[in-house]
Motif scaffolding. Structure first.
Motif, PDB file in Angstrom:
ATOM      1  N   ARG A  62       0.854  -1.206   0.000  1.00 29.72           N
ATOM      2  CA  ARG A  62       0.000   0.000   0.000  1.00 29.72           C
ATOM      3  C   ARG A  62       0.879   1.241   0.000  1.00 29.72           C
ATOM      4  NH1 ARG A  62      -4.797   0.498  -1.400  1.00 29.72           N
ATOM      5  NH2 ARG A  62      -5.400  -1.303  -0.151  1.00 29.72           N
ATOM      6  N   PHE A  72      -6.596  -2.891 -15.065  1.00 30.67           N
ATOM      7  CA  PHE A  72      -6.801  -1.812 -14.114  1.00 30.67           C
ATOM      8  C   PHE A  72      -8.041  -2.111 -13.282  1.00 30.67           C
ATOM      9  CE2 PHE A  72      -8.573   2.103 -12.544  1.00 30.67           C
ATOM     10  CZ  PHE A  72      -7.458   2.661 -11.943  1.00 30.67           C
ATOM     11  N   ASP A 199     -12.302   9.534  -6.684  1.00 30.59           N
ATOM     12  CA  ASP A 199     -11.817   8.371  -7.428  1.00 30.59           C
ATOM     13  C   ASP A 199     -12.276   8.566  -8.877  1.00 30.59           C
ATOM     14  OD1 ASP A 199     -10.978   5.942  -8.342  1.00 30.59           O
ATOM     15  OD2 ASP A 199     -12.081   4.731  -6.877  1.00 30.59           O
ATOM     16  N   VAL A 229      -5.623   8.961 -13.451  1.00 26.29           N
ATOM     17  CA  VAL A 229      -6.527   8.611 -12.359  1.00 26.29           C
ATOM     18  C   VAL A 229      -6.130   9.433 -11.139  1.00 26.29           C
ATOM     19  CG1 VAL A 229      -7.312   6.753 -10.817  1.00 26.29           C
ATOM     20  CG2 VAL A 229      -6.856   6.264 -13.234  1.00 26.29           C
ATOM     21  N   GLU A 256      -2.216   8.954 -11.157  1.00 26.35           N
ATOM     22  CA  GLU A 256      -1.744   7.759 -11.846  1.00 26.35           C
ATOM     23  C   GLU A 256      -1.763   7.942 -13.369  1.00 26.35           C
ATOM     24  OE1 GLU A 256      -4.348   4.602 -10.431  1.00 26.35           O
ATOM     25  OE2 GLU A 256      -4.722   5.750  -8.617  1.00 26.35           O
TER      26      GLU A 256
HETATM   27  O1  TA6 Z   1      -6.803   3.839  -8.751  1.00 27.62           O
HETATM   28  C1  TA6 Z   1      -7.870   4.024  -7.887  1.00 27.62           C
HETATM   29  C2  TA6 Z   1      -8.372   2.683  -7.423  1.00 27.62           C
HETATM   30  O2  TA6 Z   1      -8.772   1.915  -8.524  1.00 27.62           O
HETATM   31  C3  TA6 Z   1      -9.496   2.920  -6.412  1.00 27.62           C
HETATM   32  O3  TA6 Z   1     -10.763   2.599  -6.906  1.00 27.62           O
HETATM   33  C4  TA6 Z   1      -9.068   2.148  -5.194  1.00 27.62           C
HETATM   34  O4  TA6 Z   1      -9.753   1.021  -4.973  1.00 27.62           O
HETATM   35  C5  TA6 Z   1      -7.583   2.020  -5.406  1.00 27.62           C
HETATM   36  O5  TA6 Z   1      -7.340   1.951  -6.767  1.00 27.62           O
HETATM   37  C6  TA6 Z   1      -6.773   1.037  -4.595  1.00 27.62           C
HETATM   38  O6  TA6 Z   1      -6.938  -0.268  -4.972  1.00 27.62           O
HETATM   39  P1  TA6 Z   1      -6.274  -1.430  -4.132  1.00 27.62           P
HETATM   40  O7  TA6 Z   1      -6.632  -2.702  -4.816  1.00 27.62           O
HETATM   41  O8  TA6 Z   1      -4.797  -1.178  -4.118  1.00 27.62           O
HETATM   42  O9  TA6 Z   1      -6.866  -1.319  -2.747  1.00 27.62           O
END
Ligand code: TA6
Length: 281
Positions: A62, A72, A199, A229, A256
């Motif tokens: 994280r 994605f 988001d 993003v 992103e």
């Molecule tokens: O890039 C944004 C996203 O797709 C959000 O919707 C959020 O869920 C995030 O990524 C993090 O995803 P993860 O699977 O790392 O918890």
């Protein structure tokens, strides 16, 4: 300061730390070719990393820069954001030049990947640091006999002093998908501020993005990734994400470089690359 390439253990995981002659440094895990730290020359850490991350093969870290590939988010049947961030890559080349340091990691298909994604591929991630700049380039080659398509992102978690102080410029006029509601809008604001869950997938975002804090900024450019993003989970979601501290949302902002809206299509033998460049200002 050690200039060069060091093989280190980072929270129990094999990693490479690269340091340029000007002092810029970055640390990249073999797991996911995941950048977990970037400190520009003479500067401070610019990536957010949760200390509640599992730091375990098979689990996503994280923070830092997860490589989302070949999917994605949940746009397909693969694990969320694809499998590339869950597995170990191979470090193939690291070197230091007069004013830069760079490291390259590769990932190719194996039995496990072919079971869930039946394609022969070679993916390469190159990280280059120099002065105030970080370049991250993702290269994908279709090594199979059938066409393949993928979505993905360099899911960069920027470290913020306080996310409510931030202004994001460069998105005005763009069409975006608000992911939580699934509704599309046009961006009417000149500065995007983060005051609630955010988001969004901004489509065909071709201008650089400026992330302004009161005391410093980041300029973010990209090539070949069509979309940008922007994500911050805000308070309630932050508390619900097990590997993020409850107040983690205050100190992170994801901007992103992404290929989301139009999957990248690769004919047999074809290659694609996409790059995100971040400059600390
Ligand atoms: O890039 C944004 C996203 O797709 C959000 O919707 C959020 O869920 C995030 O990524 C993090 O995803 P993860 O699977 O790392 O918890």
């Amino acid at each position: 300061m050690t200039t060069g390439i060091e093989k280190i253990t980072f929270n129990g995981l094999p990693a490479v730390r690269i340091t340029a002659p000007d002092g810029a440094t970055a640390t990249i895990l073999n797991l996911g070719a995941h950048i977990v730290s970037w400190i520009p020359a003479g500067g401070d850490e610019r990536l957010y990393l949760s200390d509640k991350s599992a730091f375990k093969v098979g689990e996503a870290v994280r923070g830092g820069v997860p490589v989302c590939f070949p999917q994605f988010g949940g746009r397909g049947n693969l694990p969320k954001h694809g499998f590339a961030r869950l597995v170990e890559w191979t470090e193939t080349e690291s070197r230091v030049g007069k004013d830069f340091a760079t490291a390259t990691f590769t990932l190719t298909d194996d039995e496990a990947s072919r079971k869930i994604w039946p394609h022969a591929f070679a993916v390469e991630l190159t990280v280059l640091i120099s002065g105030q700049r970080l370049d991250i380039e993702l290269g994908v080659k279709n090594q199979g006999e059938n066409a393949l398509s993928f979505t993905g992102a360099l899911h960069t978690y920027l470290r913020m002093r306080e996310v409510e102080e931030v202004k994001i410029e460069g998105l005005h006029g763009l069409r975006y998908l608000d992911a939580p509601t699934g509704v599309e809008h046009d961006e009417t604001g000149v500065d995007l501020t983060i005051e609630a869950e955010t988001d969004r997938v901004y489509f065909d975002a071709n201008r650089p993005v400026l992330v302004r804090e009161p005391h410093r900024s980041l300029g973010i450019g990209k090539e070949n990734f069509a979309d940008v993003v922007v994500w911050n989970p805000w308070e309630k979601n932050s508390a619900a994400i097990a590997d993020l501290p409850d107040n983690g949302f205050r100190y992170m902002l994801c901007v992103e470089a992404a290929a989301v809206n139009k999957p990248v299509e690769l004919a047999p033998g074809a290659e694609w690359w996409g790059r995100q460049t971040i400059a600390a200002l």
